[in-house]
Design an enzyme around this catalytic site. Structure first.
Site, PDB file in Angstrom:
ATOM      1  N   SER A  41       0.867  -1.182   0.000  1.00  0.00           N
ATOM      2  CA  SER A  41       0.000   0.000   0.000  1.00  0.00           C
ATOM      3  C   SER A  41       0.905   1.233   0.000  1.00  0.00           C
ATOM      4  O   SER A  41       0.943   2.005   0.946  1.00  0.00           O
ATOM      5  CB  SER A  41      -0.916  -0.005   1.223  1.00  0.00           C
ATOM      6  N   HIS A 159      -3.079  -6.233   2.360  1.00  0.00           N
ATOM      7  CA  HIS A 159      -2.204  -7.262   2.929  1.00  0.00           C
ATOM      8  C   HIS A 159      -2.917  -8.593   3.135  1.00  0.00           C
ATOM      9  O   HIS A 159      -2.302  -9.567   3.549  1.00  0.00           O
ATOM     10  CB  HIS A 159      -1.609  -6.801   4.254  1.00  0.00           C
ATOM     11  N   GLU A 168      -4.841  -2.668   9.132  1.00  0.00           N
ATOM     12  CA  GLU A 168      -4.140  -3.243  10.296  1.00  0.00           C
ATOM     13  C   GLU A 168      -4.881  -2.948  11.593  1.00  0.00           C
ATOM     14  O   GLU A 168      -5.274  -1.808  11.839  1.00  0.00           O
ATOM     15  CB  GLU A 168      -2.727  -2.637  10.407  1.00  0.00           C
ATOM     16  N   GLU A 209       1.683  -9.405   6.892  1.00  0.00           N
ATOM     17  CA  GLU A 209       2.446  -8.957   8.061  1.00  0.00           C
ATOM     18  C   GLU A 209       2.276  -9.892   9.250  1.00  0.00           C
ATOM     19  O   GLU A 209       2.590  -9.538  10.388  1.00  0.00           O
ATOM     20  CB  GLU A 209       2.081  -7.511   8.403  1.00  0.00           C
ATOM     21  N   ASP A 246      -4.214   0.953  11.480  1.00  0.00           N
ATOM     22  CA  ASP A 246      -3.710   1.647  10.296  1.00  0.00           C
ATOM     23  C   ASP A 246      -4.761   1.410   9.228  1.00  0.00           C
ATOM     24  O   ASP A 246      -4.913   0.285   8.738  1.00  0.00           O
ATOM     25  CB  ASP A 246      -2.350   1.079   9.857  1.00  0.00           C
ATOM     26  N   GLU A 289      -3.627   5.524  12.138  1.00  0.00           N
ATOM     27  CA  GLU A 289      -2.611   5.803  11.111  1.00  0.00           C
ATOM     28  C   GLU A 289      -3.283   5.849   9.746  1.00  0.00           C
ATOM     29  O   GLU A 289      -4.160   5.026   9.453  1.00  0.00           O
ATOM     30  CB  GLU A 289      -1.561   4.691  11.135  1.00  0.00           C
ATOM     31  N   ASP A 316       1.410   8.313   7.485  1.00  0.00           N
ATOM     32  CA  ASP A 316       2.340   7.390   6.806  1.00  0.00           C
ATOM     33  C   ASP A 316       2.423   7.803   5.334  1.00  0.00           C
ATOM     34  O   ASP A 316       3.304   8.579   4.956  1.00  0.00           O
ATOM     35  CB  ASP A 316       1.831   5.951   7.007  1.00  0.00           C
ATOM     36  N   LYS A 341       9.628   5.269   7.433  1.00  0.00           N
ATOM     37  CA  LYS A 341      10.049   4.106   6.641  1.00  0.00           C
ATOM     38  C   LYS A 341      11.242   4.526   5.795  1.00  0.00           C
ATOM     39  O   LYS A 341      11.120   5.417   4.942  1.00  0.00           O
ATOM     40  CB  LYS A 341       8.912   3.667   5.723  1.00  0.00           C
ATOM     41  N   HIS A 369       8.450  -1.141   9.534  1.00  0.00           N
ATOM     42  CA  HIS A 369       8.787  -2.094   8.475  1.00  0.00           C
ATOM     43  C   HIS A 369       7.941  -1.794   7.226  1.00  0.00           C
ATOM     44  O   HIS A 369       7.169  -0.839   7.209  1.00  0.00           O
ATOM     45  CB  HIS A 369       8.476  -3.516   8.966  1.00  0.00           C
ATOM     46  N   LYS A 392       6.796  -0.330  14.620  1.00  0.00           N
ATOM     47  CA  LYS A 392       5.721  -1.142  14.034  1.00  0.00           C
ATOM     48  C   LYS A 392       6.399  -2.156  13.122  1.00  0.00           C
ATOM     49  O   LYS A 392       6.990  -1.789  12.113  1.00  0.00           O
ATOM     50  CB  LYS A 392       4.791  -0.221  13.234  1.00  0.00           C
TER      51      LYS A 392
HETATM   52  P1  PGA Z   1       3.057  -1.216   3.174  1.00  0.00           P
HETATM   53  O1  PGA Z   1       2.183  -1.268   4.501  1.00  0.00           O
HETATM   54  O2  PGA Z   1       4.437  -1.588   3.506  1.00  0.00           O
HETATM   55  O3  PGA Z   1       2.347  -2.204   2.286  1.00  0.00           O
HETATM   56  O4  PGA Z   1       2.952   0.195   2.653  1.00  0.00           O
HETATM   57  C1  PGA Z   1       2.633  -0.820   5.747  1.00  0.00           C
HETATM   58  C2  PGA Z   1       1.882   0.386   6.196  1.00  0.00           C
HETATM   59  O5  PGA Z   1       1.000   0.909   5.483  1.00  0.00           O
HETATM   60  O6  PGA Z   1       2.158   0.896   7.282  1.00  0.00           O
HETATM   61 ZN    ZN Z   2       0.600   2.605   7.051  1.00  0.00          ZN
END
Ligand code: PGA
Ligand code: ZN
Length: 436
Positions: A41, A159, A168, A209, A246, A289, A316, A341, A369, A392
């Protein structure tokens, strides 16, 4: 400590898709490597992950071009520079690429080398990576701050096909005394959730995940199931274990509306604000999130104004670890937290800059991650080194997730008596009786 050589090759991530392993060598033969992760995503404002787009290999997902960029362009440019001069190394690669989103060399190519250099710098200095990163960031804390894990025990969205729209559902062991206890409690709640799901006739297969991914009929049901799991684990919801989500809302945002397919509802931004407020009243929900789409600044602003005192609001895809977007968010008071990230921005130095800016503005920073991960545990050291207080890194299953938790347990074990578990800095937590 001068860089003598850099090599790279194609390896696979946790979804079986190609990614990069880069190794940096010093003249004395000392070397270190790093592997980069990959999102599903992904935010549209992220730095570019260079793929080959050759349908003959890995359905176009090969990274041989990025690997070649490391060997043929980055390696000669960095030869002879000191491996401990992280900022200079990153600056050279960024200017060699020359674009704002690293689309020539690829953010995956640049980041792999950037991380490998940091790891090699630590090795050359004979110090753990977290300490090296801490000093790079100019920090000198008295105690080692272990991050509170935001553990994603139920996967949906991109996911886990067929599960909820919300990507999430996370648990936060806010009442744990130390990091090992936070991990134990989270693992126990995860195990109880598995039992509850199988009693209700669901499969307990997991998503990308490592959280369960049952085909539930409502985006609210997971809260009820997780509360039950917390109680069955003998823990107190809100006081010992709090909840987070999230939403990854960009993924269900089309034509100006939020399409919650699981609930069969289409919501405006204002209606989604109301829904989150309702959930926060009913459940011990303390962290949100990407609760709105990546450019729905109004949604973020509105919710942060209403609930920012009590609840963590993390950006994010909104910020993509980019200081320019974060500056706008700070000015507009869009959130009180940022997700960090490495591969969204594509170098260690720029990641440190994003955390520093967040800290200066009083925002929390959650090291994260990606859904496509590897056995590389760099982010565990990053979270400790920067003392951000939160990480996370998925559920308590799948070794690419567990590797990070195990690295954190190792850091804890090697520094007994010198660590403390970060406190969750937002109020709104419930007491023993479930009252706010
Ligand atoms: P992604 O998901 O690594 O698929 O972007 C993680 C997140 O959205 O926090
Ligand atoms: Zn996210």
């Amino acid at each position: 400590m001068k860089i003598a050589q850099i090599t790279a090759f194609e390896v696979l991530d946790s979804r079986g898709r190609p990614t990069i392993n880069a190794r940096v060598f010093l003249k004395n033969g000392l070397s270190a490597s790093a592997l980069v992760p990959s999102g599903a995503s992904t935010g549209s404002h992220e730095a570019l992950e260079l793929r080959d787009n050759n349908p003959q290999r890995f359905l176009g997902k090969g990274v041989l071009r990025a690997v070649a960029n490391i060997r043929e362009k980055i390696a000669p440019a960095l030869k002879g520079f000191s491996v401990t001069d992280q900022e200079k190394i990153d600056r050279i690669m960024i200017s060699l690429d020359g674009t704002a989103n690293k689309n020539i060399l690829g953010a995956n190519a640049i980041l792999a080398v950037s991380m490998a250099c940091a790891r090699l710098g630590a090795k050359a200095n004979k110090e753990p990576l977290w300490l090296y990163l801490s000093r790079l960031a100019g920090l000198n804390p008295k105690k080692i701050i272990m991050p509170l894990p935001l553990v994603n025990i139920l996967n949906g969205g991109k996911h886990a096909a067929g599960s909820t729209d919300i990507q999430e559902y996370l648990i936060l062991a806010v009442g744990a005394a130390d990091f090992p206890q936070a991990i134990r409690w989270s693992a126990e709640v995860f195990a109880h959730l598995g039992k509850i799901l199988s009693q209700q006739g669901f499969q307990t297969t997991v998503g990308d995940e490592g959280g369960y991914a049952p085909p539930l009929k409502s985006n609210e049901t997971p809260f009820k199931l997780i509360l039950k799991a917390i109680r069955q684990a003998g823990l107190v919801p809100g006081r010992e274990i709090a909840l987070g989500i999230d939403a990854a809302a960009t993924e269900f945002f089309t034509e100006g509306r939020y399409h919650l397919k699981t609930d069969n509802r289409i919501l405006t931004t204002a209606e989604l604000v109301t829904l989150y407020q309702k959930w926060a009243r009913k459940y011990p929900l303390v962290s949100l999130e990407d609760h709105f789409a990546e450019d729905d600044w109004e949604g973020f602003r509105s919710l942060n104004q209403k609930m920012g005192q009590k609840i963590q609001n993390i950006g994010d895809d909104l910020y993509v670890t980019n200081t320019k977007r974060l500056e706008k968010g700070i000015k507009e008071k869009a959130t009180n937290s940022i997700l960090i990230k490495l591969n969204q921005i594509g170098s260690v130095s720029e990641t440190l800059a994003a955390v520093a800016l967040a800290r200066k503005a009083g925002l929390t920073a959650v090291i994260s991650h990606r859904s496509g991960e590897t056995e590389d545990t760099f982010i565990a050291d990053l979270a400790v080194g920067l003392g951000t207080g939160q990480i996370k890194t998925g559920s308590l299953s799948r070794s690419e997730r567990i590797a990070k938790y195990n690295r954190l347990l190792e850091i804890e074990n090697q520094n007994q008596g010198q660590t403390r578990l970060a406190r969750f800095p937002f109020g709104g937590l419930r007491d023993k009786n479930g009252q706010k």
